[in-house]
Design an enzyme around this catalytic site. Structure first.
Site, PDB file in Angstrom:
ATOM      1  N   CYS A 241     -42.716  -9.859  14.161  1.00 48.34           N
ATOM      2  CA  CYS A 241     -43.594  -8.754  14.556  1.00 48.34           C
ATOM      3  C   CYS A 241     -43.118  -8.067  15.833  1.00 48.34           C
ATOM      4  CB  CYS A 241     -45.034  -9.238  14.717  1.00 48.34           C
ATOM      5  SG  CYS A 241     -45.209 -10.717  15.748  1.00 48.34           S
TER       6      CYS A 241
ATOM      7  N   HIS B  66     -49.605 -12.053  17.848  1.00 47.27           N
ATOM      8  CA  HIS B  66     -49.057 -10.983  17.007  1.00 47.27           C
ATOM      9  C   HIS B  66     -48.847  -9.740  17.859  1.00 47.27           C
ATOM     10  CE1 HIS B  66     -48.190  -8.554  13.537  1.00 47.27           C
ATOM     11  NE2 HIS B  66     -49.239  -7.780  13.739  1.00 47.27           N
TER      12      HIS B  66
ATOM     13  N   ASP C 275     -48.716  -1.383  12.604  1.00 42.81           N
ATOM     14  CA  ASP C 275     -48.824  -2.839  12.506  1.00 42.81           C
ATOM     15  C   ASP C 275     -48.028  -3.310  11.292  1.00 42.81           C
ATOM     16  OD1 ASP C 275     -49.573  -5.522  12.274  1.00 42.81           O
ATOM     17  OD2 ASP C 275     -51.623  -5.146  12.938  1.00 42.81           O
TER      18      ASP C 275
END
Length: 415
Positions: free
Chosen positions: A342, A255, A278
């Site tokens: 991401c 991630h 995030d």
């Protein structure tokens, strides 16, 4: 009577065969004005149409297989090799001929079995252009399969090495890798307006930095100080505390997220602010904040003996007790709608922040962020943009490579 009629028909058929054979021999002699290049192009063109039924180089859906890789001309060979560049239009066209039988064969090559001949010249031209473009793209990809480039150039101290196969990580639903991330980060730096002072006062670390940072701040032993000094080579000649912003991409647990270290102005009377962005809320912000704090503390310990507070944008009383004045914030940001975008979101965080950030961030400026900062589709749309940018860079490098006939490896070109 029927026997006589059959005999007459047989005689007529034999006579017709004799006339045709005689005509064929005459045509073989008279067609000598066709150039050798024309014959080669006729033959090669029949191999290049994806839907040509006699071609075993293509499968039923038009994709290539069992073809030799195309490379730039080799300096070790005395003969002309295949070019890295897509072939010119004439290489994919069947040259016109005065022979009606040859023209008929050409038309059949351009048509599917179930289609009737197209009499409209414009429609035939459009179909040929589509086939040519597909063929060029396939040949270029085949040629560049082992190629790599250095962006923006090999001599740039912050150049990024990218292989052509890295583009595969920009396919739909693919996860972005470090070469792709670092390419676009470098691209953003080079595309930024020189009049944007906030960008000039930014420092970008690449995707490999954070793992080295964790090693440095967690190192135990008597050589901790010397270990950190070696680690400082990552930002040699740069005073982190003089920068407005320090951007650090984070990669953990398959991630990506982003850290932005903000150094406020003296007038703000505050210490550095660590922001964590995030798009899945997957990373542990507390752990990341702890590592970044340790990094800033170690750098402060190193600089406080050498740097005068007057040379820093931080107020002196803040500088003297800097480790206790570091603040951190978990920033609400738009969330991705899948589990593979991401990396794109981190790059878009950077891009949007560079466009909107003030020269130096104040706490009131944190209102610029939020879950409606941008539409998630804008971040996801970077996938196509970056893919096109990379393909363009490889095309430019291929042209330079093949014009100069310089190679870095047997299978690829380099600028």
């Amino acid at each position: 009577m029927e026997e006589n009629r059959d005999c007459r028909e047989a005689n007529a058929f034999d006579k017709e065969l004799s006339i045709l054979a005689h005509c064929d021999r005459r045509k073989m002699r008279s067609d000598g004005d066709l150039s050798q290049r024309g014959r080669q192009n006729v033959r090669s063109s029949s191999r290049k149409w994806p839907f040509h039924k006699g071609d075993k180089s293509f499968n039923s859906n038009g994709s290539q297989k069992d073809r030799a890789s195309l490379t730039c001309p080799s300096h070790q060979s005395g003969e002309n090799s295949s070019s890295c560049l897509p072939k010119k239009k004439e290489s994919f066209e069947v040259l016109p001929s005065k022979n009606p039988r040859l023209r008929k064969e050409q038309n059949l090559v351009l048509l599917d079995e179930d289609e009737s001949p197209v009499e409209d010249a414009s429609e035939e031209s459009e179909g040929s252009l589509h086939i040519e473009t597909t063929e060029q793209a396939d040949e270029f990809a085949e040629c560049m399969i082992d190629a790599k480039i250095y962006y923006p150039s090999r001599v740039d101290p912050e150049s990024v090495e990218i292989c052509y196969t890295d583009i595969n990580h920009l396919a739909p639903a693919a996860y972005l890798t470090s070469p792709i991330m670092n390419f676009y980060i470098r691209y953003l730096q080079l595309q930024a307006s020189p009049t944007n002072r906030a960008i000039r006062d930014c420092h970008f670390f690449n995707t490999y930095f954070y793992s080295k940072l964790k090693e440095a701040v967690s190192h135990k032993g008597g050589d901790k100080d010397s270990f950190f000094i070696k680690f400082r080579r990552w930002w040699k000649g740069v005073n982190i505390f003089q920068k407005s912003y320090v951007l650090i991409p984070i990669h953990e647990d398959v991630h990506w997220s982003l850290v932005i270290i903000c150094i406020p102005d003296k007038e703000d009377e505050s210490g550095p602010i660590i922001l964590h962005l995030d798009s899945l809320k997957l990373h542990c912000s507390l752990s990341i904040f702890s590592n970044i704090r340790s990094f800033l503390k170690e750098e402060w310990n190193y600089l406080k003996q050498e740097v005068s507070p007057s040379d820093l944008p931080i107020a002196e009383r803040i500088w003297q007790h800097l480790p206790r004045r570091i603040d951190d914030r978990i920033i609400p940001v738009p969330q991705q709608k899948n589990d593979y975008d991401c990396g794109l979101f981190v790059l878009f965080f950077m891009e949007r922040f560079m466009e909107e950030a003030p020269e130096r961030l104040k706490k009131k400026d944190l209102a610029m962020f939020g879950k409606r900062w941008f539409r998630p589709e804008e971040a996801s749309g970077l996938r196509i943009k970056i893919r096109n940018l990379l393909k363009k860079q490889f095309q430019i490098s291929s042209a330079e490579c093949c014009n100069s006939k310089s190679l870095t490896s047997p299978g690829g070109c380099s600028p």
